[in-house]
Every structure is written in C-alpha cells, then in structure tokens.
Write an enzyme that holds these catalytic residues in place. Structure first.
Site, PDB file in Angstrom:
ATOM      1  N   GLY A 164      34.519  43.338  52.493  1.00  0.00           N
ATOM      2  CA  GLY A 164      35.406  44.294  53.146  1.00  0.00           C
ATOM      3  C   GLY A 164      35.604  44.006  54.621  1.00  0.00           C
TER       4      GLY A 164
ATOM      5  N   ASN B 121      27.935  45.147  46.752  1.00  0.00           N
ATOM      6  CA  ASN B 121      27.969  45.141  45.293  1.00  0.00           C
ATOM      7  C   ASN B 121      26.854  44.278  44.744  1.00  0.00           C
ATOM      8  OD1 ASN B 121      28.970  42.611  43.636  1.00  0.00           O
ATOM      9  ND2 ASN B 121      30.093  42.545  45.567  1.00  0.00           N
TER      10      ASN B 121
ATOM     11  N   CYS C  57      25.223  31.417  43.312  1.00  0.00           N
ATOM     12  CA  CYS C  57      24.429  31.884  42.188  1.00  0.00           C
ATOM     13  C   CYS C  57      22.993  31.340  42.249  1.00  0.00           C
ATOM     14  CB  CYS C  57      25.124  31.340  40.956  1.00  0.00           C
ATOM     15  SG  CYS C  57      24.805  32.296  39.539  1.00  0.00           S
TER      16      CYS C  57
ATOM     17  N   GLY D  50      37.379  40.261  54.041  1.00  0.00           N
ATOM     18  CA  GLY D  50      37.828  41.431  54.784  1.00  0.00           C
ATOM     19  C   GLY D  50      39.314  41.504  55.081  1.00  0.00           C
TER      20      GLY D  50
ATOM     21  N   THR E  39      30.253  36.876  49.473  1.00  0.00           N
ATOM     22  CA  THR E  39      29.693  38.049  50.160  1.00  0.00           C
ATOM     23  C   THR E  39      28.431  37.694  50.953  1.00  0.00           C
ATOM     24  OG1 THR E  39      28.512  38.586  48.143  1.00  0.00           O
ATOM     25  CG2 THR E  39      30.598  39.714  48.504  1.00  0.00           C
TER      26      THR E  39
ATOM     27  N   ILE F  22      26.944  43.550  41.125  1.00  0.00           N
ATOM     28  CA  ILE F  22      27.498  43.616  39.771  1.00  0.00           C
ATOM     29  C   ILE F  22      26.648  42.755  38.842  1.00  0.00           C
ATOM     30  CG2 ILE F  22      29.577  43.193  38.362  1.00  0.00           C
ATOM     31  CD1 ILE F  22      29.969  45.331  40.575  1.00  0.00           C
ATOM     32  N   GLY F  23      26.106  41.675  39.389  1.00  0.00           N
ATOM     33  CA  GLY F  23      25.307  40.779  38.553  1.00  0.00           C
ATOM     34  C   GLY F  23      26.183  39.871  37.722  1.00  0.00           C
TER      35      GLY F  23
HETATM   36  C1  LIG Z   1      32.871  43.810  43.172  1.00  0.00           C
HETATM   37  C2  LIG Z   1      32.929  42.369  43.590  1.00  0.00           C
HETATM   38  C3  LIG Z   1      32.722  41.368  42.638  1.00  0.00           C
HETATM   39  C4  LIG Z   1      32.769  40.020  43.000  1.00  0.00           C
HETATM   40  N1  LIG Z   1      32.595  39.045  42.051  1.00  0.00           N
HETATM   41  C5  LIG Z   1      32.681  37.733  42.392  1.00  0.00           C
HETATM   42  C6  LIG Z   1      32.556  36.697  41.403  1.00  0.00           C
HETATM   43  O1  LIG Z   1      32.411  36.953  40.202  1.00  0.00           O
HETATM   44  N2  LIG Z   1      32.614  35.397  41.814  1.00  0.00           N
HETATM   45  C7  LIG Z   1      32.813  35.073  43.134  1.00  0.00           C
HETATM   46  O2  LIG Z   1      32.884  33.894  43.453  1.00  0.00           O
HETATM   47  N3  LIG Z   1      32.964  36.020  44.077  1.00  0.00           N
HETATM   48  C8  LIG Z   1      32.904  37.344  43.743  1.00  0.00           C
HETATM   49  N4  LIG Z   1      33.064  38.315  44.718  1.00  0.00           N
HETATM   50  C9  LIG Z   1      33.292  37.918  46.112  1.00  0.00           C
HETATM   51  C10 LIG Z   1      34.784  37.999  46.498  1.00  0.00           C
HETATM   52  O3  LIG Z   1      35.565  37.122  45.708  1.00  0.00           O
HETATM   53  C11 LIG Z   1      34.999  37.685  47.984  1.00  0.00           C
HETATM   54  O4  LIG Z   1      34.539  36.370  48.247  1.00  0.00           O
HETATM   55  C12 LIG Z   1      34.267  38.639  48.903  1.00  0.00           C
HETATM   56  O5  LIG Z   1      34.334  39.951  48.393  1.00  0.00           O
HETATM   57  C13 LIG Z   1      34.798  38.649  50.326  1.00  0.00           C
HETATM   58  O6  LIG Z   1      36.159  39.036  50.370  1.00  0.00           O
HETATM   59  P1  LIG Z   1      36.665  40.544  50.692  1.00  0.00           P
HETATM   60  O7  LIG Z   1      35.972  40.992  51.931  1.00  0.00           O
HETATM   61  O8  LIG Z   1      38.151  40.433  50.835  1.00  0.00           O
HETATM   62  O9  LIG Z   1      36.277  41.368  49.514  1.00  0.00           O
HETATM   63  C14 LIG Z   1      33.024  39.672  44.354  1.00  0.00           C
HETATM   64  C15 LIG Z   1      33.232  40.680  45.302  1.00  0.00           C
HETATM   65  C16 LIG Z   1      33.200  42.020  44.939  1.00  0.00           C
HETATM   66  C17 LIG Z   1      33.424  43.073  45.978  1.00  0.00           C
END
Ligand SMILES: Cc1cc2nc3c(=O)[nH]c(=O)nc-3n(C[C@H](O)[C@H](O)[C@H](O)COP(=O)(O)O)c2cc1C
Ligand SMILES: Cc1cc2nc3c(=O)[nH]c(=O)nc-3n(C[C@H](O)[C@H](O)[C@H](O)COP(=O)(O)OP(=O)(O)OC[C@H]3O[C@@H](n4cnc5c(N)ncnc54)[C@H](O)[C@@H]3O)c2cc1C
Ligand code: FES
Lengths: 261, 305
Positions: free
Chosen positions: B219, B71, B132, B246, B195, B73-74
């Site tokens: 994921g 992603n 960031c 994940g 991520t 998203i920005g």
């Molecule tokens: C679409 C999307 C938007 C995210 N936005 C943020 C965010 O605004 N701030 C943040 O700290 N992490 C953000 N993350 C990271 C997630 O909180 C998480 O740390 C990361 O996706 C790993 O976990 P997962 O594999 O369960 O998704 C975002 C992740 C995704 C997929």
C-alpha cells in the site's frame, strides 16, 4: 455488483453509538438480497485505507439501508456524514440467505449489530409465524424498529444486564421458543458475535434444525480477489478454507469448522 | 494534439500501456470484471500459482496499518492444474496480456510449474516470485540470497519458452546484488517490490494481529521505499524493470516511470478502488497531453538528479 458514488439521504443515531444510514442507488436496490453486504469507502484519503463492510439492512424505494455501530476510526468517520454527502459503495456482495421453500416458523437470532441483515431477511420472508430474537448488552444499545421506520416487527429482546426484556442471553430466548414450539421450526438464521453464533449453532444442531449463520471477517477486497477473509471449513473438507466475501457471508453452519473459529 | 502513444516494450513483450495489476491483488482477472474492464489493462499478473493447490494460512490473514495493510495469505491458490482448466480459459477470451506469477518451495517445484506452463497459449510471460521460503534451506527466502535467486532463475529459464520476469523481495540488505545475480542468470526482466515484512500487535491480547505472526506490508506506505529500490535497480542492470509498490494514482505511476521503470503494477489500490488501474492509465494519458509528450516512452528514465 456495482461500484458507484452514491448520495447519502440520511444518517441518524438510533441507539447508543448506533447509526442508521440510507444512500441512493437504484441499481443496487434492484439486485440486493438479504444477507448480502456492501463495501463503503468512508473517506478518499489513505487513512483509513481499506473499505469497510456492512450488511444491507433493507431497502426503501431507491434507497439502500445500513445499520452500524461506531467501533473505530472508519465507523466514526461514517457517523459524521450528512445528507447530500457522496460516498463510494461497492455492492451488493456475497451470498445471502437461502430461503427454504416452506419455512415453518423461521427463527431469527441476532446479537448486537447482527440484527442488520436479519431485519432485511425478516421483512423479505414476511411470515406471520416467524420469531425474531434480539440480544444486546444494555438497553441503551437496543435498536427500536420504529426508529428505522419499520412497522410490524417487534423482536423479543434480551439484555445481558437485564435493563430491558429478558435478563440474560438471546440464546435463552431461543431455547424457550424451541421448547414451546408445537412444530419443529424449519430454519434458524443467525448473525452476531462469534460466541453467540457458536451457542446458536449448538442448539440448532441438538434439535436437527438447519442453521444459517452470517459471519464477519477482516476483508480487503470483498470480491474474492485477495483471499484475506478465510474461514476454516469442517474437517471433512481437509482443512480447506471458505471465503466470507464470496462463499458467504451466510453459510450453512455445518459447512464450517467451529473448533477453530 | 493526437492521443499520446501509451505502448511500451518489456524486452520481447509488447504492452498496449504500462499499467498492469499486481499478483495477489486482482485474483484471476475475473473478480472485478463487472465493475471495470480488465481488457483495457496493459496486462494482468495473476495470483501466484504453485504446483499443487495451497489452502493458505489460518485467519486473521489481513490487518490494516497506517497507509497500508499487512497480509499473510500464505500464497493460497488453486494450483497449476485448476488454473489451467478453470481460470485461464476466461482470461484467454479477454485478449489481455496475461502474466502468470509462479512460486515453489524448492527448485524442483519452480521448475515443475514453469514446465507445466510451457507452450500454453494465452500466457505471455512468467513472473517468478522469489520471496518464498526455501524448505530445503531452512525456510530462508530464495530471494534473499543472490546465489539461490540465480539458481531459481536458471531453473525456470531451462523449463520454459516464455519470457521470464523475476520479482524481487525488498527484504534484503542490498537489492542491487540480487538484481545483478538474476540478470547474470539470464532473466528477461525484473519486477519489484514484493511486500516488506512487518507485524502489528493487539496490546490487550498481547498477540500479533495476524495468526501467522508476521505479514507482508503493501500500500501507499511502502511507495517511497519501492521507488528508491526501483531507482537502484534501474541504475544497476540493463534489463527492463517493472515498478511495484503503493501506486494508487497516475502521479505515483509517473514517479516510477521517471525513475526508469518501463511499466508499473497496481496492487493494494485495487481493493480500495477497483477502477484504480484504469484511472491511472487515463491519468498518464492526460499528463502526457498536458505536457505535449507524444509517447510514454519519452518520459521513462528521465530523472534529472
Ligand atoms: C493480499 C495480497 C496478496 C499477494 N499475493 C502475491 C502473490 O501471490 N505473489 C506475489 O508475487 N506477490 C503477491 N503480493 C504482492 C503484490 O503483488 C505487490 O508486490 C505488493 O503488494 C506491493 O504493491 P502494492 O503496494 O501496490 O500492493 C500480494 C499482495 C497482497 C496485498
Ligand atoms: C460481511 C460483514 C458485514 C458487516 N456488517 C456490519 C453491520 O451491518 N453493522 C456494523 O456495525 N458492522 C458490520 N460489520 C463490521 C464492520 O465492518 C466493522 O465494525 C468496521 O469495519 C470497523 O471499522 P472501523 O474503522 O470503525 O474500526 P477499526 O478501527 O477497523 O477497528 C476497531 C475495532 O473494531 C473491531 N473490528 C474491526 N473490523 C471488524 C469486523 N469486521 N468485525 C468485528 N469487529 C471488527 C476491531 O477488532 C477493533 O477492535 C460487518 C463486517 C462484515 C465482514
Ligand atoms: S475480502 Fe478479499 S477475498 Fe474476501
């Protein structure tokens, strides 16, 4: 919005690489509106991981209908489902078409699978004076409405190779409908590939006919949680984005920024 | 056997169970509420909030990859003011633990967001996203430099009366160095991982599939990396740790708890199965009952090798 494991009632091939599927969900049928979509989990493994979005093509009793083309792994897996198989579905999602009060000669302009939401719309509007125009690449892709069990819907067809109907684009059909119209149609509804949407929007704008477009975008959540499905709004909105899953998928064409699509 | 005790302690925070939803994957808590009860969660971490609203990156913003997604998203979000007036009131009614994820493009911005949330009822803690880019330092991410990570932590601590969780970026050579720096700076807890930076290319167009070029991988694909980093951090600091990356079923969450995480966050899995986090809570409960364990605290950090 409902999330449920639903039973597939049928899943049959209706044109080249094109399948028509029905799955049972009375709660979804009860609230589904033309232009809304569902997110389908084609398989419970992590490959593919995300759900796939499909427009609702209609309802029949307690069965919700979708029409889809096989373009990749997810849709290929979907096409192998059999009656009785279970599939998880989230929906109905998004904002559908708005019906202008006294729609005069509404025109539906479909490109390829863009026909799906417009079939539902057309059956719901049920107006005798409506026009339904459908464009395809080749005749093998043409979806005959009787294959979908629909009577009384006979779209004007255009194929780009001329193998069926008008030889050319669906927008040619639109131009001729408009030039023959006695009254100015009060609404155009369109769904299909982006270049076609752009052309339809341009024609509608030229005639000052309100135009509603159903858009696609890549989606992860389908509910407004991920912000993944952004589309740019017109310059007067200062570069802001709308979200296809929540603000759409149906938009008033003039809300959108067609320069950056 | 009675139902096991699922509550955990994250420093000063009391969680009714160890499962939270991760920032950016659960909106502002309300989006999935018609198909799952967010009130049952251990907590909700809301989308990253900045001082001013951010429109985010041009599309395409997401693309699926094997076992995961990228992603870009920005960090699109409604901004602090609209969050407080439009989003928070609904969350406050829910009686669920709310953690606000914050970010900035400069130390001052981090400080200003933290100050704006000071004393706000219904905000249990801040989670500081340090992945960031720092505009004052040529866009290098705050979280990739121990000194900058420490300064962000100190700045937020100075402006807030709430517990501060610092969320680490995995895009570093040695995550233990950053973890140590934020612990020393006074953070109350650490969450990880954010991520992993990655990309994917459309070979016909010869363009990146994301308009931004690169994006963040999340994921199931990242889970082993996340688990290892959590383990490294647990062995390095004394702070409570929240494991992220994940997680999609109870067994995944249990791996993180056994590795020493005090709680977990569920991210991308929410998109696939909106009920994933609740299924994980009941799955943990079932595991504990099957193993005759009375409290989830008894399995935290029990890795034997
Ligand atoms: C679409 C999307 C938007 C995210 N936005 C943020 C965010 O605004 N701030 C943040 O700290 N992490 C953000 N993350 C990271 C997630 O909180 C998480 O740390 C990361 O996706 C790993 O976990 P997962 O594999 O369960 O998704 C975002 C992740 C995704 C997929
Ligand atoms: C709101 C909405 C409604 C939709 N309604 C329908 C419908 O009624 N019938 C239908 O057949 N399809 C519809 N789509 C498109 C459908 O979701 C995609 O074709 C499907 O997700 C592709 O999955 P896949 O795994 O087979 O392909 P993937 O392996 O994901 O991709 C294969 C190829 O398909 C292209 N593709 C992937 N996703 C999309 C997309 N969203 N739009 C266009 N091309 C895409 C990719 O660029 C790639 O070239 C809709 C999409 C949206 C957003
Ligand atoms: S698909 Fe997640 S916000 Fe639209």
């Amino acid at each position: 919005m409902i999330e449920a494991s639903t039973e597939i009632v049928f899943n049959k091939r209706v044109a080249k690489n094109t399948f028509f599927m029905g799955f049972r969900s009375e709660p979804m049928v009860n609230v589904a509106k033309p232009g809304q979509f569902v997110m389908m989990r084609v398989r419970s493994s992590i490959d593919p991981l995300l759900r796939r979005p499909f427009s609702i093509c209609g309802v029949n009793g307690d069965v919700l209908l979708i029409l889809y083309r096989v373009v990749g792994q997810g849709t290929a897996i979907l096409s192998e489902k059999r009656p009785g198989d279970l599939i998880r579905v989230l929906g109905p999602l998004g904002r559908g078409f708005a019906f202008p009060g006294k729609a005069v000669q509404p025109i539906m302009v479909a490109g390829g699978m863009g026909i799906a939401p417009l079939i539902f719309l057309s059956l719901t509007l049920a107006r005798k004076d409506q026009h339904f125009l459908a464009g395809y690449g080749i005749s093998a892709e043409v979806v005959p409405p009787d294959q979908l069990g629909i009577v009384g819907l006979s779209p004007a067809i255009a194929t780009e190779d001329g193998s069926q109907g008008h030889h050319g684009r669906v927008t040619d059909l639109l131009e001729s409908v408009l030039s023959n119209a006695k009254k100015i149609p009060s609404a155009i509804f369109t769904c299909g590939p982006l270049p076609m949407l752009q052309a339809v929007r341009r024609i509608a704008l030229g005639k000052s006919i309100p135009c509603q477009v159903s858009l696609e975008s890549t989606m992860a959540c389908g509910v407004g949680a991920c912000q993944g499905c952004a589309v740019r709004k017109a310059p007067r909105f200062d570069g802001a984005y709308a979200h296809v899953c929540q603000d759409g998928p149906v938009f008033d064409a003039e809300i959108l920024d067609w320069e950056v699509m | 056997m009675d139902k096991p005790d699922l509550s955990v302690q994250l420093g000063a925070l009391n969680l009714k169970n160890p499962v939270l939803t991760a920032s950016g994957t659960f909106g502002y808590g309300r989006e999935f509420a018609s198909v799952m009860d967010p009130g049952l969660l251990g907590g909700i971490v809301v989308k990253g909030i900045s001082l001013k609203p951010m429109v985010g990156n041009p599309p395409p913003r997401i693309v699926e990859t094997p076992g995961g997604m990228l992603n870009a998203i920005g960090l699109a979000n409604v901004g602090l003011e609209a969050f407080l007036s439009e989003k928070l009131p609904w969350l406050q009614k829910l009686k669920v633990l709310v953690i606000v994820n914050i970010y900035g493009h400069s130390l001052d911005e981090y400080g200003a967001v933290a100050a704006g949330l000071k004393g706000v009822p219904g905000v249990a803690a801040l989670e500081v996203n340090i992945s960031c880019p720092n505009v004052e330092q040529g866009g290098m991410a705050f979280g990739t430099d121990p000194d900058m990570a420490a300064r962000v932590t100190e700045r937020v601590l100075r402006e807030t009366d709430k517990p501060v969780i610092v969320k680490l970026s995995p895009n570093v050579t040695d995550i233990r160095v950053i973890a140590r720096a934020v612990e020393k700076a006074g953070a109350h807890a650490i969450s990880l991982i954010n991520t992993l930076t990655g990309m994917t290319i459309d070979i016909e167009k010869r363009t990146s599939k994301l308009a931004n070029g690169s994006g963040g991988l999340s994921g199931p694909a990242i889970r082993p990396v996340a688990l290892h980093m959590v383990r490294q951090v647990v062995q390095t600091v004394r702070l409570p740790v929240i494991g992220i990356g994940g997680i999609r079923e109870a067994r995944d969450a249990l791996e993180f708890l056994i590795a020493g995480a005090d709680a977990v966050q569920v991210g991308t899995a929410n998109f696939v199965n909106p009920g994933a986090s609740l299924d994980i809570i009941s799955g943990i409960e079932k595991f504990l009952m099957e193993h005759h364990i009375e409290s989830v605290k008894e399995i935290i950090g029990t890795l034997k090798n």
